[in-house]
Design an enzyme around this catalytic site. Structure first.
Site, PDB file in Angstrom:
ATOM      1  N   MET A 172     -42.800   9.170   1.256  1.00  0.00           N
ATOM      2  CA  MET A 172     -41.414   9.391   0.862  1.00  0.00           C
ATOM      3  C   MET A 172     -40.632   9.970   2.042  1.00  0.00           C
ATOM      4  O   MET A 172     -41.183  10.718   2.845  1.00  0.00           O
ATOM      5  CB  MET A 172     -41.393  10.383  -0.312  1.00  0.00           C
ATOM      6  N   CYS A 173     -39.358   9.612   2.131  1.00  0.00           N
ATOM      7  CA  CYS A 173     -38.514  10.188   3.172  1.00  0.00           C
ATOM      8  C   CYS A 173     -37.131  10.490   2.599  1.00  0.00           C
ATOM      9  O   CYS A 173     -36.830  10.147   1.458  1.00  0.00           O
ATOM     10  CB  CYS A 173     -38.417   9.249   4.375  1.00  0.00           C
ATOM     11  N   THR A 174     -36.328  11.170   3.393  1.00  0.00           N
ATOM     12  CA  THR A 174     -34.959  11.456   2.972  1.00  0.00           C
ATOM     13  C   THR A 174     -33.995  10.563   3.726  1.00  0.00           C
ATOM     14  O   THR A 174     -34.237  10.195   4.879  1.00  0.00           O
ATOM     15  CB  THR A 174     -34.570  12.926   3.240  1.00  0.00           C
ATOM     16  N   SER A 202     -36.262   8.268  -0.642  1.00  0.00           N
ATOM     17  CA  SER A 202     -36.833   6.932  -0.777  1.00  0.00           C
ATOM     18  C   SER A 202     -38.066   7.048  -1.664  1.00  0.00           C
ATOM     19  O   SER A 202     -39.050   7.679  -1.287  1.00  0.00           O
ATOM     20  CB  SER A 202     -37.232   6.370   0.584  1.00  0.00           C
TER      21      SER A 202
END
Length: 185
Positions: free
Chosen positions: A59-61, A40
């Site tokens: 940010m993430c996955t 993201s």
């Protein structure tokens, strides 16, 4: 009185349908190519939770996979304080390829999810109309296969968000982090 109420409800429904129609969907959508790991990169929303939590977001996955029924299993892992939190969502396919529905078990909100644009190998732009008892909101996500995207893609995201009526302070390029990136397999 009853006629007036029905007229108001009819206009509200028409407005909702028009709002959904105004969000485009990827032409010739190929669901199998959307699966896999995404990061993201950008998040925009006019919801209250976004305004309250914006300063904490990173940010993430997200891992997207297809279920046997043809729906999408969406698993996001993100940092929250000192922990990594994983959230699973099941996006149910609709008659229109590239459009999905989701109901939040926690909040009861209805999500109308559109895969607006993707080239499958680099980025995906996803817009969601969210309806709940307290009102409606818009959320736009920019996914990338890598932790960085070109300035042109970031500008495309920002421009699309503005076209959806989101203000600049409601648009966020998520700060990069290594936290929780390895945990999302």
């Amino acid at each position: 009185m009853q006629t007036t109420l029905l007229s108001i409800l009819g206009l509200a429904l028409l407005g909702t349908l028009r709002a959904q129609d105004s969000i485009p969907v990827q032409a010739d959508f190929q669901q199998d190519k959307l699966t896999g790991r995404w990061y993201s990169i950008g998040l925009a929303s006019n919801s209250n939770w976004f305004k309250e939590k914006r300063h904490l977001m990173k940010m993430c996955t997200t891992i997207i996979s297809t279920t046997a029924e043809g729906n999408l299993e969406v698993t996001s892992t993100y940092p929250k304080g000192d922990q990594c939190v994983t959230r699973n969502s099941l996006y149910t396919k609709t008659e229109q390829p590239g459009r999905f529905s989701y109901t939040s078990p926690r909040w009861g909100s209805k999500h109308n999810v559109h895969v607006v644009e993707t080239n499958y190998e680099e980025y995906a732009l996803v817009a969601t109309q969210i309806s709940k008892s307290t009102g409606s909101s818009t959320m736009v996500l920019l996914y990338s296969r890598t932790k960085e995207l070109s300035p042109e893609r970031l500008e495309m995201f920002t421009q699309f968000c503005r076209e959806q009526g989101l203000a600049d302070e409601e648009i966020l390029i998520l700060p990069q982090t290594d936290k929780c990136m390895a945990d999302a397999a």
